[in-house]
Design a protein around this motif. Structure first.
Motif, PDB file in Angstrom:
ATOM      1  N   ALA A 112       9.857   4.145   1.553  1.00  0.00           N
ATOM      2  CA  ALA A 112      10.160   2.727   1.331  1.00  0.00           C
ATOM      3  C   ALA A 112      11.085   2.573   0.129  1.00  0.00           C
ATOM      4  N   GLY A 138       9.959  -5.944   5.843  1.00  0.00           N
ATOM      5  CA  GLY A 138       8.664  -6.188   5.244  1.00  0.00           C
ATOM      6  C   GLY A 138       7.553  -6.235   6.277  1.00  0.00           C
ATOM      7  N   HIS A 141       6.398  -2.798   7.592  1.00  0.00           N
ATOM      8  CA  HIS A 141       5.520  -2.004   6.747  1.00  0.00           C
ATOM      9  C   HIS A 141       4.114  -2.600   6.607  1.00  0.00           C
ATOM     10  N   GLN A 287       9.037  -8.610  -2.663  1.00  0.00           N
ATOM     11  CA  GLN A 287       8.774  -7.747  -1.511  1.00  0.00           C
ATOM     12  C   GLN A 287       8.231  -6.389  -1.951  1.00  0.00           C
ATOM     13  N   TYR A 291       4.600  -4.856  -1.006  1.00  0.00           N
ATOM     14  CA  TYR A 291       4.466  -3.524  -0.421  1.00  0.00           C
ATOM     15  C   TYR A 291       3.451  -2.700  -1.216  1.00  0.00           C
ATOM     16  N   CYS A 295       0.233  -1.140   0.426  1.00  0.00           N
ATOM     17  CA  CYS A 295       0.282   0.306   0.689  1.00  0.00           C
ATOM     18  C   CYS A 295      -0.261   1.153  -0.459  1.00  0.00           C
ATOM     19  N   PRO A 299       7.401   0.889  -3.826  1.00  0.00           N
ATOM     20  CA  PRO A 299       8.557   1.543  -3.207  1.00  0.00           C
ATOM     21  C   PRO A 299       9.519   2.025  -4.288  1.00  0.00           C
TER      22      PRO A 299
END
Length: 359
Positions: A112, A138, A141, A287, A291, A295, A299
């Protein structure tokens, strides 16, 4: 997540380059045209399978080079290490993960990358396509069944457009199955996009308040690409005459758009170019944070020519946030930005496609 090693072959002016990256901030300095941005472009390609630069795909391949390849070692927050590969010798991309050939979607899901670069203001002031790309990356993911639905939608859209362009008038019955498929998949894509924007909204509010407090409160608006009043399949049927005249489908998820509306700048035209850039940066940071929340790791963040895009106070604010988040950053400039003079960084000097570590 962080890239530990990067090896590039045949990408623009980079003939054969290997770099070992720091888990924190990495700065690439050098004259314009030295190849700094091409490194960021390579990292972005691993995550998006496209460049953030405009222009033909063929321009990526170095003139005279037989092929283009990008290899990277990526370490996740749980210490899992993956070997990523992306290459092209003809017109098609080939992806590899830990030595095995995989679908592009599998590679993109593994790595990412978010990027802020001189063209990022197009996210605010440009065409809807840029905003759909941002939104769908977005959603991809966050929603694992988004990609299959998006592919089904694209296939149905292609088939309906082929019927619209066919010589003579196509049999009406041929449209029905594709319009039904478009309606079903568009409904799913629309729901997933709305859910993602609901998750993004509070992070975007906080991000814009930090970067653009003078513009007041923020409203996030979304248009799904067809009327809320009836089923898309019925609207497509009713719209066939106009679509036949135009030769393409004018309603659907591929026509969706979203926008930011500020209390003191209700129209895009009310924003200066600098405010457009800051709004785009706020979107990127929001964003990235979403993420990380979903996650469990940030990223990789690419910042191209940061010193010329932002003033010192905004540079410092962004750097502080990224350092606090412990994100890996790849940043370019003609010299080490003043905002990083007192921050621990790994600095590379780039000249004519050659890299030398300075710090």
């Amino acid at each position: 997540m962080r890239l530990e090693r990067l090896h590039l072959t045949g990408l623009r002016c980079l003939t054969d380059v290997g770099i070992e990256l720091d888990p924190g901030i990495n700065v690439l300095v050098g004259a314009n045209g030295a190849g700094k941005t091409s490194v960021l472009e390579a990292v972005f390609l691993l995550s998006h399978a496209r460049s953030f630069r405009s222009g033909a795909k063929e321009a990526l391949l170095q003139r005279g080079a037989p092929n283009l390849s990008i290899f990277a070692e990526l370490r996740h927050a749980d210490d899992r290490v993956c070997r990523l590969g992306l290459g092209r010798s003809g017109v098609r991309w080939e992806a590899k993960l830990d030595g095995s050939s995989v679908a592009i979607g599998q590679l993109v899901r593994e790595c990412a990358v978010v990027c802020f670069e001189p063209g990022s203001h197009a996210l605010i002031a440009g065409a809807a396509e840029e905003r759909r790309r941002f939104l769908d990356w977005g959603v991809f993911h966050v929603e694992h069944d988004f990609l299959p639905a998006w592919r089904r939608y694209q296939r149905a859209l292609k088939q309906r457009n082929s019927l619209l362009r066919a010589a003579g008038l196509p049999v009406e019955a041929l449209f029905a199955p594709w319009e039904s498929e478009l309606a079903q998949t568009a409904q799913l894509i629309d729901r997933q996009r709305r859910n993602y924007l609901d998750l993004l909204r509070p992070k975007l509010v906080a991000s814009t308040q930090g970067l653009l407090p003078e513009l007041g409160s923020l409203e996030l608006r979304y248009r799904r690409g067809w009327s809320e009043e009836s089923d898309l399949a019925q609207q497509l049927q009713d719209q066939r005459g106009r679509d036949l005249a135009r030769g393409h489908t004018t309603l659907g998820a591929h026509r969706a758009d979203w926008s930011i509306v500020f209390e003191r700048a209700p129209l895009r035209e009310h924003l200066s170019r600098g405010q457009e850039k800051l709004a785009a940066l706020a979107c990127m940071l929001a964003q990235a944070e979403l993420y990380a929340e979903h996650c469990g790791e940030w990223p990789i963040v690419c910042l191209d020519d940061l010193a010329s895009e932002l003033d010192l106070s905004h540079q410092a604010a962004v750097v502080e946030q990224l350092v606090h988040a412990k994100a890996q950053v790849l940043l370019t400039g003609t010299e080490l930005p003043q905002s990083l003079q007192s921050t621990a960084t790994r600095v590379f000097h780039v000249e004519q496609g050659l890299f030398a570590r300075l710090l």
